[in-house]
Motif scaffolding. Structure first.
Motif, PDB file in Angstrom:
ATOM      1  N   ASP A   1       0.853  -1.186   0.000  1.00  0.00           N
ATOM      2  CA  ASP A   1       0.000   0.000   0.000  1.00  0.00           C
ATOM      3  C   ASP A   1       0.896   1.246   0.000  1.00  0.00           C
ATOM      4  N   VAL A   2       0.895   1.951  -1.135  1.00  0.00           N
ATOM      5  CA  VAL A   2       1.804   3.084  -1.310  1.00  0.00           C
ATOM      6  C   VAL A   2       1.528   4.185  -0.280  1.00  0.00           C
ATOM      7  N   THR A   3       0.236   4.434  -0.043  1.00  0.00           N
ATOM      8  CA  THR A   3      -0.118   5.480   0.915  1.00  0.00           C
ATOM      9  C   THR A   3       0.426   5.146   2.297  1.00  0.00           C
ATOM     10  N   GLU A   4       0.276   3.888   2.682  1.00  0.00           N
ATOM     11  CA  GLU A   4       0.778   3.448   3.975  1.00  0.00           C
ATOM     12  C   GLU A   4       2.300   3.633   4.043  1.00  0.00           C
ATOM     13  N   ALA A   5       2.967   3.263   2.963  1.00  0.00           N
ATOM     14  CA  ALA A   5       4.426   3.393   2.925  1.00  0.00           C
ATOM     15  C   ALA A   5       4.834   4.854   3.134  1.00  0.00           C
ATOM     16  N   PHE A   6       4.160   5.757   2.445  1.00  0.00           N
ATOM     17  CA  PHE A   6       4.525   7.175   2.560  1.00  0.00           C
ATOM     18  C   PHE A   6       4.205   7.728   3.932  1.00  0.00           C
TER      19      PHE A   6
END
Ligand SMILES: Nc1ncnc2c1ncn2[C@@H]1O[C@H](COP(=O)(O)OP(=O)(O)OP(=O)(O)O)[C@@H](O)[C@H]1O
Ligand SMILES: [Mg+2]
Lengths: 216, 244
Positions: B199-204
């Motif tokens: 999950d890109v949002t989670e990573a950021f």
């Protein structure tokens, strides 16, 4: 003479045979548990054991009980007429359901839980005792329950090799063509089976519930 | 205990004929949250599990605190590293409190100290030990279970945390608050965290640095800002734009 009067006249004998019956079932089931549970757990650790052990227990299960009793009689040391031969046969029959339920109970444990247990740093023994056995307990227990109920029925047949128990009334009834004797053996034996099943079912749900509340 | 460094040196791993990791080199600094980001099946979980030896490398080396993991007794190594996974893997037959204090139990702490620790950890992740501690895991919501998973991973004061999509099974709103709390918690505790997500949002949100994993290798390592401003290649750009 009515059936009830018949029973009333022989109730001490029936009670004694019932007790004998219960003792035979308890001894053989307990012995079955003591052998099959550790063996089942060993199979989960040494998969190569699975095929031969479960295969052997499965083959025994296919031998008609009367034939198995008969086959054991001529064997030296373990054979002969009497309750010892019967108990050996009864233990052999108890093995399969307990073995199978122990193995499947452990194998059914969610891999994610095992993964977490390994990841936390449990040794294999800790994983077995803290995770796998507790989670397999309901399955193991239902195997024990099956073995017990089946055992109650098998013990009646064991009377054929002189083991005693309620079966001796049944066989005597058959030989003398006396249906009252037959029922005097069959009815208590059926009641025993039902009681054993219900009692163990109750214990099982207790067990699950108490595990649900314990802290250690 | 504050974090230790974790390093991967030329690590290679295959399952059967399939090469999952190909000479991966990556350094996780002490006390940082490094997120492994990549599509499903790219090898993130495998990379993570190399650290606590749930998977052993075919080639190269993995180092925790400068010591190669192959030299550790796996059991001892794992007790010093917190591990939290999706679906949590809580033991359903133990109370929440007993789950949290499992690693301390394995380490031989006495019951009083364990109970105290479990309560402290539950409070840390926003649960009330008196209300939740004696419950079974299945008497908690999904989000609460994930919190317990984090509390359990932290309970023995590990030198590093491995987290494999630990918030994956939670609804978006619960997930967001878990992420925010975890962010401040990890800042406060200063553990080294290796965190897997797709999950890109989670990573950021969570990362000090992100390592983008693809095709058995690391495509880019950098702060969220660096990766957003200057994606190393089309694949990285595609991945982060897909989420925007
Ligand atoms: N124990 C195993 N045996 C065989 N193949 C495996 C094993 N573990 C992983 N793989 C394979 O290795 C590849 C990488 O798996 P891995 O679990 O590391 O991916 P991932 O990036 O974590 O994916 P996801 O986001 O879906 O969890 C996949 O193709 C997977 O099928
Ligand atoms: Mg994964």
């Amino acid at each position: 003479m009515s059936f009830l009067e018949f029973l009333a006249g022989r109730w001490t004998e029936i009670l004694g045979l019932t007790l004998e019956h219960v003792v035979l079932v308890v001894i053989s089931t307990v012995a079955g548990v003591l052998i099959a549970v550790p063996l089942g757990l060993a199979i989960t650790r040494i998969p190569a054991l699975g095929r031969p052990v479960l295969g052997f227990a499965g083959v025994i299960q296919t031998v008609p009980s009367l034939a198995l009793f008969g086959l054991l009689i001529p064997l030296p040391f373990i054979g002969g007429i009497g309750s010892r031969t019967a108990i050996i046969a009864l233990v052999l029959y108890a093995l399969l359901p307990i073995l199978r339920n122990t193995v499947t109970g452990v194998r059914q444990v969610d891999p994610a839980i095992l993964d977490a247990a390994n990841g936390m740093g449990m040794t294999d023994w800790q994983r077995l005792t803290l995770v796998e056995v507790p989670l397999a307990l309901p399955s193991i227990f239902s195997g024990i329950r099956i073995a017990t109920v089946v055992g109650v029925g098998l013990v009646t047949i064991a009377a054929a090799v002189g083991a005693g128990g309620l079966g001796s009334l049944i066989f005597r009834g058959l030989a003398m063509l006396d249906s009252r004797l037959l029922f005097a053996g069959a009815i208590p034996s059926a009641i025993l089976a039902l009681l054993a099943d219900a009692g163990l079912a109750m214990l099982e749900s207790r067990l699950v519930a108490s595990r649900g509340a314990s802290t250690s | 205990m504050t974090g230790v460094a974790i390093s991967f040196r030329e690590v290679t791993k295959s399952f059967g004929d399939k090469r999952v990791l190909d000479r991966v080199t990556l350094d996780v600094s002490p006390g940082e949250v490094l997120v492994l980001l990549g599509r499903s099946g790219c090898g993130k979980t495998t990379l993570l599990r190399l650290v606590n030896r749930l998977v052993d490398a075919d080639g190269g080396g993995v180092f925790v605190g400068g010591r190669e993991v192959a030299d550790w007794d796996p059991v001892e190594l794992r007790r010093g590293i917190g591990y939290a996974i999706q679906g949590v893997g809580l033991l359903p037959h133990l109370s929440v409190g007993d789950n949290v204090s499992l690693v301390p139990r394995l380490l031989g702490w006495n019951p009083d100290r364990r109970r105290e620790r479990a309560a402290e950890m539950l409070r840390l992740v926003g649960l009330d030990p008196r209300e939740h501690g004696d419950r079974r895991p299945d008497q908690l919501s999904g989000g609460q279970r994930q919190r317990v998973g984090v509390a359990r991973a932290l309970a023995a004061d590990p030198q590093a945390l491995l987290m494999d999509e630990p918030f994956g099974a939670v609804d978006p709103i619960g997930r967001r608050s878990l992420q925010e709390e975890f962010r401040s918690l990890s800042r406060e505790l200063r553990k080294t965290v290796l965190f897997v997500t797709h999950d890109v949002t989670e990573a950021f949100r969570l990362a000090d640095r992100i390592a983008v994993v693809a095709d058995g290798g690391i495509r880019q390592v950098g702060t969220p800002g660096e990766i957003a401003d200057a994606p190393a290649d089309a694949l990285v750009r595609g991945l982060i734009e897909g989420a925007a």
